[in-house]
Design an enzyme around this catalytic site. Structure first.
Site, PDB file in Angstrom:
ATOM      1  N   CYS A 340       0.794  -1.236   0.000  1.00 53.00           N
ATOM      2  CA  CYS A 340       0.000   0.000   0.000  1.00 53.00           C
ATOM      3  C   CYS A 340       0.827   1.287   0.000  1.00 53.00           C
ATOM      4  CB  CYS A 340      -1.017  -0.012   1.132  1.00 53.00           C
ATOM      5  SG  CYS A 340      -0.514  -0.808   2.642  1.00 53.00           S
ATOM      6  N   ARG A 369       8.029 -10.326   5.640  1.00 55.00           N
ATOM      7  CA  ARG A 369       7.686 -10.003   7.025  1.00 55.00           C
ATOM      8  C   ARG A 369       8.538 -10.853   7.952  1.00 55.00           C
ATOM      9  NH1 ARG A 369       1.045  -9.267   6.509  1.00 55.00           N
ATOM     10  NH2 ARG A 369       1.196  -7.625   4.921  1.00 55.00           N
ATOM     11  N   GLN A 387       1.032 -11.306  -2.729  1.00 54.82           N
ATOM     12  CA  GLN A 387      -0.418 -11.198  -2.608  1.00 54.82           C
ATOM     13  C   GLN A 387      -1.033 -10.865  -3.960  1.00 54.82           C
ATOM     14  OE1 GLN A 387      -0.703  -8.096   0.429  1.00 54.82           O
ATOM     15  NE2 GLN A 387      -1.364  -9.616   1.918  1.00 54.82           N
ATOM     16  N   ASP A 389      -2.720  -8.472  -4.550  1.00 50.64           N
ATOM     17  CA  ASP A 389      -3.026  -7.252  -3.814  1.00 50.64           C
ATOM     18  C   ASP A 389      -3.539  -6.166  -4.754  1.00 50.64           C
ATOM     19  OD1 ASP A 389      -3.165  -5.781  -1.544  1.00 50.64           O
ATOM     20  OD2 ASP A 389      -1.028  -5.356  -1.396  1.00 50.64           O
ATOM     21  N   HIS A 391      -5.250  -1.884  -4.645  1.00 49.60           N
ATOM     22  CA  HIS A 391      -5.748  -0.709  -3.931  1.00 49.60           C
ATOM     23  C   HIS A 391      -6.596   0.104  -4.889  1.00 49.60           C
ATOM     24  CE1 HIS A 391      -2.286  -2.010  -1.548  1.00 49.60           C
ATOM     25  NE2 HIS A 391      -3.051  -1.647  -0.533  1.00 49.60           N
ATOM     26  N   LYS A 470     -14.229  -2.925   7.651  1.00 50.58           N
ATOM     27  CA  LYS A 470     -13.774  -3.904   6.673  1.00 50.58           C
ATOM     28  C   LYS A 470     -14.753  -5.064   6.579  1.00 50.58           C
ATOM     29  CE  LYS A 470     -10.950  -6.454  10.041  1.00 50.58           C
ATOM     30  NZ  LYS A 470      -9.677  -7.155  10.273  1.00 50.58           N
ATOM     31  N   HIS A 516      -8.341  -1.190   0.412  1.00 53.90           N
ATOM     32  CA  HIS A 516      -7.378  -2.288   0.335  1.00 53.90           C
ATOM     33  C   HIS A 516      -8.180  -3.557   0.067  1.00 53.90           C
ATOM     34  CE1 HIS A 516      -4.216   0.007   2.681  1.00 53.90           C
ATOM     35  NE2 HIS A 516      -5.315   0.624   3.076  1.00 53.90           N
TER      36      HIS A 516
END
Length: 651
Positions: A340, A369, A387, A389, A391, A470, A516
């Site tokens: 992000c 991580r 991911q 992922d 946005h 969320k 997200h």
């Protein structure tokens, strides 16, 4: 003597002397309820039956039919485990022993690791203590007395917990089983009334652990167990555990040569040829879903200067979970743990108009991580992952419509994999950023989007992220386990921290809202889920090897190579087994590898231009022309047919 008024769930009231224990409420309702009572909720706070009622209150009696009962049983069984261990192995130091979604565990400092024979002895001792029906008793001790008591016994971890968790308190809560002579633990409770309530439990395994999950701390032994409210439920769970062992993604991944790990790269998978094929199939599938839906794929750097992470807030709140490094010029840097912040920079790199929104940025680059080594577990808990992922940058007015589109994407993707799922909406937590009116608007738009999409959901009050509400999705796999995967999260904070703006229809600057979202979650974890869901029996469209050509003997090799080339040219993932082995052996090997189709070639097939088709699930399908097999296989791939290859659903 003064009285207190107790209001029951049905609205009726009972008057009792002040200071009466909660068990007296159950007794006042009925003897049967008094016998069944395990604990109580007093003004929504879970307490023991011995809890004194000093003022008017709402009371609900907890029995084994209450939703709180299973966690209560498991927590009490964890204490029973610790009592058995300390009784059998004097001098053992106790850590923590919480209930979990699957059962419970307890951590111990021991002079040597536990072995299977130890678990058998511990479980036997637990059953002996359960049969004695020993009371669990809550005692409030002066804080100084508690630290002195545990310190004298060498329970230094308990002393540390008391000091950390009860700062400023005069008294601390401790629980005993048969008073202090058998077992005592620092614990806030509550617990069942006595050990006799516990019978349907089983110790499962042990593992290495560290105090507080930190490898720099005291090494410990963790004992895992499970407990249920009935023996029938326990046996069903144990059956599922055995089925899960057969489906373990680490076992199947090794057997199918999908991935490997090496101690020189802890928590990072080596994707082998077949695993890389599967990985890329999923990644490209997601691209095929997203690009027509208006997404743009981007690739941001993997290493950023700490200034980025300071701006996003991760440097102060998440730094311990990141890999940090220093450049040759002395710059402090960190590998990215999420996409992000990089996407915020991309959005802010040029002037944006309201006509550009929604702007949907998608990325699949690796993330890192710094997970503790003790919690790494196959593909489900790793240090390096990617991911699916994205946005989505939207206006306030676009939130509902964009979320509805995302719900449609979730429905489509999980439908293609034959996955059942449930949704939960998490609302404003006690600690939050932003204006309450903004939260109300966002939550209302999420609810409306869920309802317009016809998506059933549960409300998870107060469990939203601090930066926005969320929607989370739990997948239920073929043996009934739940995996948290997809998420849709509203964020008002990152756009503000990065000072993002767009020019509205009024020619004024406005701040976008960021959504997200991920559907797979991490590809690593989603692959682990799929391996275990399908038990390695991949549907044709996902299978790393979709067909294998099996020549009966060497003289059939030339024709087998022609068949192999024809299938490969058509885009099918095909292998050729050229080994000088009997055809029965080759078929068994392919069956063990769970290849969807086996194509046998011999004299007749070579003469007629056919293959003898054998299906993993349906067995012998007879002779077919090569062109007919290719056409049918490609059609099956295009349909994303799950067919008989899909994992059996639980009864």
């Amino acid at each position: 003597m003064s009285q207190v008024t107790i209001t029951l769930p049905d609205g009726s009231v009972k008057a009792l002397p002040a200071g009466s224990p909660v068990r007296d409420v159950a007794a006042a309702i009925s003897p049967r309820l008094a016998d069944a009572a395990l604990a109580a909720a007093v003004d929504d706070r879970l307490v023991d039956l011995s809890f004194p009622l000093e003022r008017d209150a709402r009371v609900r009696i907890i029995t084994n039919k209450s939703p709180e009962a299973l966690e209560l049983y498991r927590h009490s069984t964890a204490h029973l485990l610790a009592a058995a261990v300390t009784n059998l192995y004097p001098g053992v130091q106790c850590g923590i022993g919480p209930a979990t979604d699957e059962g419970f565990f307890y951590d111990f400092v021991v002079p040597r690791p536990f072995v299977p024979e130890d678990l058998e002895a511990i479980e036997q001792k637990m059953r002996e203590l359960a049969k004695q029906d020993l009371p669990y008793e809550r005692q409030m001790w002066p804080r100084e007395d508690a630290t002195a008591f545990f310190g004298t016994r060498g329970e230094l971890l308990k002393v540390q917990l008391i000091e950390e968790k009860t700062a400023g308190q005069r008294e601390v809560s401790c629980y005993t089983i048969r008073d202090r002579d058998l077992f005592v633990d620092f614990c806030t409770g509550p617990h069942v009334p006595s050990t006799g309530r516990l019978s349907a439990f089983k110790l499962l395994t042990t593992s290495n652990a560290y105090w507080k999950g930190d490898a720099r701390n005291q090494p410990m032994q963790r004992v895992y167990g499970t407990a249920f409210l009935s023996e029938k439920e326990l046996q069903e769970h144990l059956r599922r555990i055995e089925e899960a062992k057969k489906r373990d993604h680490r076992k199947i991944g090794r057997e199918q040569q999908l991935f490997m790990f090496h101690p020189w790269a802890p928590g990072a998978a080596f994707w082998l040829h077949k695993g890389t094929t599967l990985y890329n199939t999923l990644a490209n599938y997601m691209r095929g879903v997203l690009f027509p839906a208006g997404y743009s794929e981007v690739k941001a750097p993997i290493i950023f200067n700490k200034a980025l992470w300071e701006t996003s807030g991760h440097w102060s709140h998440y730094r311990q979970n990141m890999f940090t490094l220093e450049s040759g010029e002395g710059e402090q840097m960190a590998t990215k743990a999420m996409n992000c912040p990089g996407h915020m920079l991309i959005f802010g790199s040029e002037v944006r108009s309201y006509r550009d929104l929604p702007l949907r940025l998608h990325e699949q680059t690796p993330l890192h991580r710094n997970e503790a080594s003790g919690v790494l577990s196959g593909l489900t808990r790793v240090r390096q992952f990617s991911q699916d992922d994205a946005h989505c940058f939207v206006t306030q007015e676009q939130i509902g419509e964009e979320v509805e589109r995302l719900l449609g994407l979730v429905q489509r993707v999980y439908g293609d994999f034959g996955l059942d799922y449930t949704a939960k909406l998490s609302t404003r937590p006690p600690e939050f950023l932003g204006e309450i009116e903004t939260w109300h608007s966002a939550e209302a738009q999420l609810k409306a989007a869920l309802e317009r999409a016809g998506q059933a959901y549960t409300l998870n009050e107060g469990d939203g992220a601090f930066y926005g509400p969320k929607i989370d999705f739990d997948i239920t796999d073929a043996i009934g386990r739940k995996w948290q995967c997809a998420t849709i999260q509203l964020d008002y904070q990152l756009p503000a921290r990065f000072n993002l703006k767009y020019v509205g229809a009024d020619n004024a600057e406005h701040m976008p809202i960021v959504i997200h979202r991920a559907i797979f979650g991490s590809l690593e974890r989603f692959i682990a889920l799929l391996i275990e869901h399908f038990a390695g029996a991949w549907p044709l469209w996902l299978a790393p090897v979709q067909a294998v050509v099996l020549p009966i003997s060497d003289r059939h090799l030339d024709y087998a190579r022609q068949v192999h080339a024809r299938l490969a040219a058509a885009g099918l993932r095909v292998e050729l087994d050229e080994r000088q082995e009997k055809i029965g052996y080759k078929i068994r090997e392919a069956q063990l590898q769970k290849v969807p189709y086996m194509l046998v070639t011999g004299d007749r097939e070579a003469a007629e231009g056919t293959v003898s088709v054998r299906s993993r699930s349906a067995g012998d399908l007879g002779a077919r022309s090569v062109d007919a097999f290719v056409a049918d296989a490609l059609h099956e791939v295009q349909r994303k047919d799950l067919g008989a290859t899909a994992a059996p659903q639980p009864a």
